[in-house]
Design a protein around this motif. Structure first.
Motif, PDB file in Angstrom:
ATOM      1  N   PRO A 125       0.845  -1.202   0.000  1.00 31.91           N
ATOM      2  CA  PRO A 125       0.000   0.000   0.000  1.00 31.91           C
ATOM      3  C   PRO A 125       0.876   1.246   0.000  1.00 31.91           C
ATOM      4  CG  PRO A 125       0.195  -0.843   2.209  1.00 31.91           C
ATOM      5  CD  PRO A 125       0.917  -1.835   1.320  1.00 31.91           C
ATOM      6  N   PRO A 126       0.279   2.415  -0.200  1.00 30.20           N
ATOM      7  CA  PRO A 126       1.074   3.646  -0.157  1.00 30.20           C
ATOM      8  C   PRO A 126       1.769   3.797   1.193  1.00 30.20           C
ATOM      9  CG  PRO A 126      -1.120   4.070  -1.047  1.00 30.20           C
ATOM     10  CD  PRO A 126      -1.135   2.669  -0.514  1.00 30.20           C
ATOM     11  N   CYS A 127       2.995   4.253   1.140  1.00 36.63           N
ATOM     12  CA  CYS A 127       3.766   4.435   2.373  1.00 36.63           C
ATOM     13  C   CYS A 127       3.225   5.627   3.156  1.00 36.63           C
ATOM     14  CB  CYS A 127       5.234   4.659   2.016  1.00 36.63           C
ATOM     15  SG  CYS A 127       6.317   4.868   3.447  1.00 36.63           S
ATOM     16  N   GLN A 128       3.258   5.515   4.486  1.00 33.51           N
ATOM     17  CA  GLN A 128       2.857   6.608   5.370  1.00 33.51           C
ATOM     18  C   GLN A 128       3.927   6.807   6.427  1.00 33.51           C
ATOM     19  OE1 GLN A 128      -0.990   5.389   6.898  1.00 33.51           O
ATOM     20  NE2 GLN A 128      -2.059   6.573   5.333  1.00 33.51           N
ATOM     21  N   ASP A 129       4.347   8.044   6.613  1.00 31.74           N
ATOM     22  CA  ASP A 129       5.287   8.346   7.684  1.00 31.74           C
ATOM     23  C   ASP A 129       4.670   7.983   9.031  1.00 31.74           C
ATOM     24  OD1 ASP A 129       7.084   9.407   5.853  1.00 31.74           O
ATOM     25  OD2 ASP A 129       6.392  11.468   6.151  1.00 31.74           O
ATOM     26  N   THR A 130       5.518   7.573   9.968  1.00 32.03           N
ATOM     27  CA  THR A 130       5.042   7.310  11.326  1.00 32.03           C
ATOM     28  C   THR A 130       4.546   8.620  11.928  1.00 32.03           C
ATOM     29  OG1 THR A 130       6.647   5.524  11.611  1.00 32.03           O
ATOM     30  CG2 THR A 130       5.695   6.471  13.619  1.00 32.03           C
ATOM     31  N   PRO A 131       3.258   8.700  12.302  1.00 32.46           N
ATOM     32  CA  PRO A 131       2.714   9.972  12.799  1.00 32.46           C
ATOM     33  C   PRO A 131       3.485  10.501  14.007  1.00 32.46           C
ATOM     34  CG  PRO A 131       0.946   8.399  12.367  1.00 32.46           C
ATOM     35  CD  PRO A 131       2.233   7.640  12.257  1.00 32.46           C
ATOM     36  N   GLY A 132       3.884  11.772  13.913  1.00 32.34           N
ATOM     37  CA  GLY A 132       4.520  12.446  15.036  1.00 32.34           C
ATOM     38  C   GLY A 132       5.952  12.045  15.316  1.00 32.34           C
ATOM     39  N   TRP A 133       6.579  11.266  14.416  1.00 34.05           N
ATOM     40  CA  TRP A 133       7.959  10.846  14.709  1.00 34.05           C
ATOM     41  C   TRP A 133       8.910  12.030  14.732  1.00 34.05           C
ATOM     42  CZ3 TRP A 133      12.542  11.218  11.894  1.00 34.05           C
ATOM     43  CH2 TRP A 133      13.645  10.584  12.487  1.00 34.05           C
ATOM     44  N   GLU A 134       9.798  12.030  15.711  1.00 32.80           N
ATOM     45  CA  GLU A 134      10.830  13.055  15.837  1.00 32.80           C
ATOM     46  C   GLU A 134      11.980  12.452  16.629  1.00 32.80           C
ATOM     47  OE1 GLU A 134      11.281  17.383  18.057  1.00 32.80           O
ATOM     48  OE2 GLU A 134       9.385  16.897  17.054  1.00 32.80           O
ATOM     49  N   ASN A 135      13.207  12.636  16.165  1.00 31.89           N
ATOM     50  CA  ASN A 135      14.333  12.082  16.916  1.00 31.89           C
ATOM     51  C   ASN A 135      14.791  13.064  17.989  1.00 31.89           C
ATOM     52  OD1 ASN A 135      16.023  13.989  15.683  1.00 31.89           O
ATOM     53  ND2 ASN A 135      16.918  12.534  14.240  1.00 31.89           N
ATOM     54  N   GLU A 136      15.791  12.671  18.756  1.00 34.38           N
ATOM     55  CA  GLU A 136      16.191  13.486  19.901  1.00 34.38           C
ATOM     56  C   GLU A 136      16.835  14.809  19.502  1.00 34.38           C
ATOM     57  OE1 GLU A 136      19.789  12.130  22.072  1.00 34.38           O
ATOM     58  OE2 GLU A 136      19.670  10.383  20.765  1.00 34.38           O
ATOM     59  N   PHE A 137      17.154  14.961  18.196  1.00 31.91           N
ATOM     60  CA  PHE A 137      17.732  16.216  17.725  1.00 31.91           C
ATOM     61  C   PHE A 137      16.677  17.105  17.060  1.00 31.91           C
ATOM     62  CE2 PHE A 137      21.020  12.905  17.471  1.00 31.91           C
ATOM     63  CZ  PHE A 137      21.923  13.419  18.392  1.00 31.91           C
ATOM     64  N   GLY A 138      15.408  16.694  17.190  1.00 31.36           N
ATOM     65  CA  GLY A 138      14.334  17.471  16.590  1.00 31.36           C
ATOM     66  C   GLY A 138      14.127  17.188  15.118  1.00 31.36           C
ATOM     67  N   GLY A 139      14.776  16.149  14.603  1.00 35.76           N
ATOM     68  CA  GLY A 139      14.616  15.800  13.199  1.00 35.76           C
ATOM     69  C   GLY A 139      13.293  15.098  12.944  1.00 35.76           C
ATOM     70  N   THR A 140      12.538  15.602  11.985  1.00 33.96           N
ATOM     71  CA  THR A 140      11.277  14.991  11.577  1.00 33.96           C
ATOM     72  C   THR A 140      11.438  14.500  10.135  1.00 33.96           C
ATOM     73  OG1 THR A 140      10.423  17.077  10.720  1.00 33.96           O
ATOM     74  CG2 THR A 140       9.988  16.578  13.047  1.00 33.96           C
ATOM     75  N   CYS A 141      10.436  13.779   9.650  1.00 32.30           N
ATOM     76  CA  CYS A 141      10.512  13.299   8.262  1.00 32.30           C
ATOM     77  C   CYS A 141      10.550  14.475   7.295  1.00 32.30           C
ATOM     78  CB  CYS A 141       9.323  12.390   7.961  1.00 32.30           C
ATOM     79  SG  CYS A 141       9.326  10.848   8.931  1.00 32.30           S
ATOM     80  N   ALA A 142       9.756  15.499   7.571  1.00 29.47           N
ATOM     81  CA  ALA A 142       9.746  16.680   6.704  1.00 29.47           C
ATOM     82  C   ALA A 142      11.104  17.361   6.707  1.00 29.47           C
ATOM     83  CB  ALA A 142       8.653  17.648   7.156  1.00 29.47           C
ATOM     84  N   ARG A 143      11.728  17.399   7.868  1.00 32.97           N
ATOM     85  CA  ARG A 143      13.027  18.057   7.970  1.00 32.97           C
ATOM     86  C   ARG A 143      14.110  17.241   7.278  1.00 32.97           C
ATOM     87  NH1 ARG A 143      15.738  19.959  13.722  1.00 32.97           N
ATOM     88  NH2 ARG A 143      17.715  20.713  12.857  1.00 32.97           N
ATOM     89  N   TYR A 144      14.000  15.920   7.351  1.00 31.33           N
ATOM     90  CA  TYR A 144      14.976  15.074   6.658  1.00 31.33           C
ATOM     91  C   TYR A 144      14.929  15.314   5.152  1.00 31.33           C
ATOM     92  CZ  TYR A 144      17.381  12.151  10.045  1.00 31.33           C
ATOM     93  OH  TYR A 144      18.240  11.708  11.029  1.00 31.33           O
ATOM     94  N   GLU A 145      13.722  15.567   4.640  1.00 27.53           N
ATOM     95  CA  GLU A 145      13.599  15.861   3.220  1.00 27.53           C
ATOM     96  C   GLU A 145      14.083  17.282   2.909  1.00 27.53           C
ATOM     97  OE1 GLU A 145      10.307  15.568  -0.385  1.00 27.53           O
ATOM     98  OE2 GLU A 145       9.626  15.523   1.703  1.00 27.53           O
ATOM     99  N   LYS A 146      13.673  18.247   3.707  1.00 30.15           N
ATOM    100  CA  LYS A 146      14.014  19.641   3.458  1.00 30.15           C
ATOM    101  C   LYS A 146      15.515  19.884   3.536  1.00 30.15           C
ATOM    102  CE  LYS A 146      13.105  24.306   5.223  1.00 30.15           C
ATOM    103  NZ  LYS A 146      12.380  25.102   6.268  1.00 30.15           N
ATOM    104  N   GLU A 147      16.176  19.222   4.495  1.00 28.46           N
ATOM    105  CA  GLU A 147      17.612  19.442   4.681  1.00 28.46           C
ATOM    106  C   GLU A 147      18.465  18.557   3.777  1.00 28.46           C
ATOM    107  OE1 GLU A 147      18.542  19.180   8.820  1.00 28.46           O
ATOM    108  OE2 GLU A 147      17.429  21.014   9.315  1.00 28.46           O
ATOM    109  N   GLY A 148      17.800  17.765   2.938  1.00 30.27           N
ATOM    110  CA  GLY A 148      18.553  16.992   1.952  1.00 30.27           C
ATOM    111  C   GLY A 148      19.234  15.754   2.476  1.00 30.27           C
TER     112      GLY A 148
END
Length: 218
Positions: A125-148
């Motif tokens: 099925p279509p992939c879905q990011d884990t809702p609300g995931w954030e690592n201890e450095f404040g990295g989110t899925c959106a940020r991982y994409e934005k920061e390359g």
């Protein structure tokens, strides 16, 4: 018999290395199930050959316990033998997200890759990011994409270090980093080679010859 993927892995190796157990992939090893790894679930009983392990309507996310979006057959899919997703199911080739025993020969590119197009045969099925995931450095899925750090389901070369457990294993949570299992987790960076040994000391110079004796007196 004799199945081996491009990395030299066999069904016995999938079992001994803990990738599969009891007809399914063990948690955290789902990335080894993809087409890049030779689709072992079509060849190895320990990984689920002949024993459907997922339901087509509510396939579980590959790296968590949350249900993923419902699977949908690729609209209008039909292979060069005029088979459709419906006929694969009605003819008893696929059920519950996998090929039935002895029918896996109808998988793969020669048959239009029904495992990538038909939910009954294993389409994800279509992939879905884990809702609300954030690592201890404040990295989110959106940020991982934005920061390359990640692109197209993989870590960008040089950014693999951001995919380790110390960074919260984003490949388990973010589609952009490979959550859908399309890419293996990043390898840790290689260790730096040891510095070269110093050259051996030069051998000592030879001692000068002794002085010649004085000539005899007349």
């Amino acid at each position: 018999p004799g199945w081996q993927n491009q990395y030299g892995a066999t069904c016995a190796l999938y079992e001994s290395e803990g990738h599969c157990e009891g007809g399914d992939f063990t948690s955290g090893h789902e990335y080894t199930s993809s087409e890049e790894f030779g689709l072992p679930r079509l060849h190895c009983c320990i990984c689920g050959k002949g024993a459907p392990s997922r339901t087509p309507a509510t396939v579980l996310a590959s790296t968590g316990d949350l249900p993923a979006a419902a699977c949908s057959d690729t609209p209008g899919w039909r292979n060069n033998f005029d088979a459709t997703c419906a006929s694969y199911e009605s003819d008893g080739r696929c059920a519950g997200g996998g090929f039935l025993h002895g029918e896996d020969w109808t998988a793969g590119p020669d048959f239009g890759s029904p495992e990538l197009n038909c939910c009954a045969c294993g389409k994800r099925p279509p992939c879905q990011d884990t809702p609300g995931w954030e690592n201890e450095f404040g990295g989110t899925c959106a940020r991982y994409e934005k920061e390359g750090h990640c692109r197209d389901g993989r870590f960008v070369p040089g950014h693999e270090y951001t995919g380790t457990e110390g960074f919260g294993s984003p490949w388990r949570h973010c589609c952009i980093c490979g959550k859908d299992g399309s890419a293996p987790p990043p390898s840790p960076p290689p260790r730096s080679p040891p510095p070269p040994s110093p050259p051996p000391p030069s051998p000592p110079r030879p001692s000068p010859p002794p002085p010649s004796p004085p000539p005899p007196s007349p």
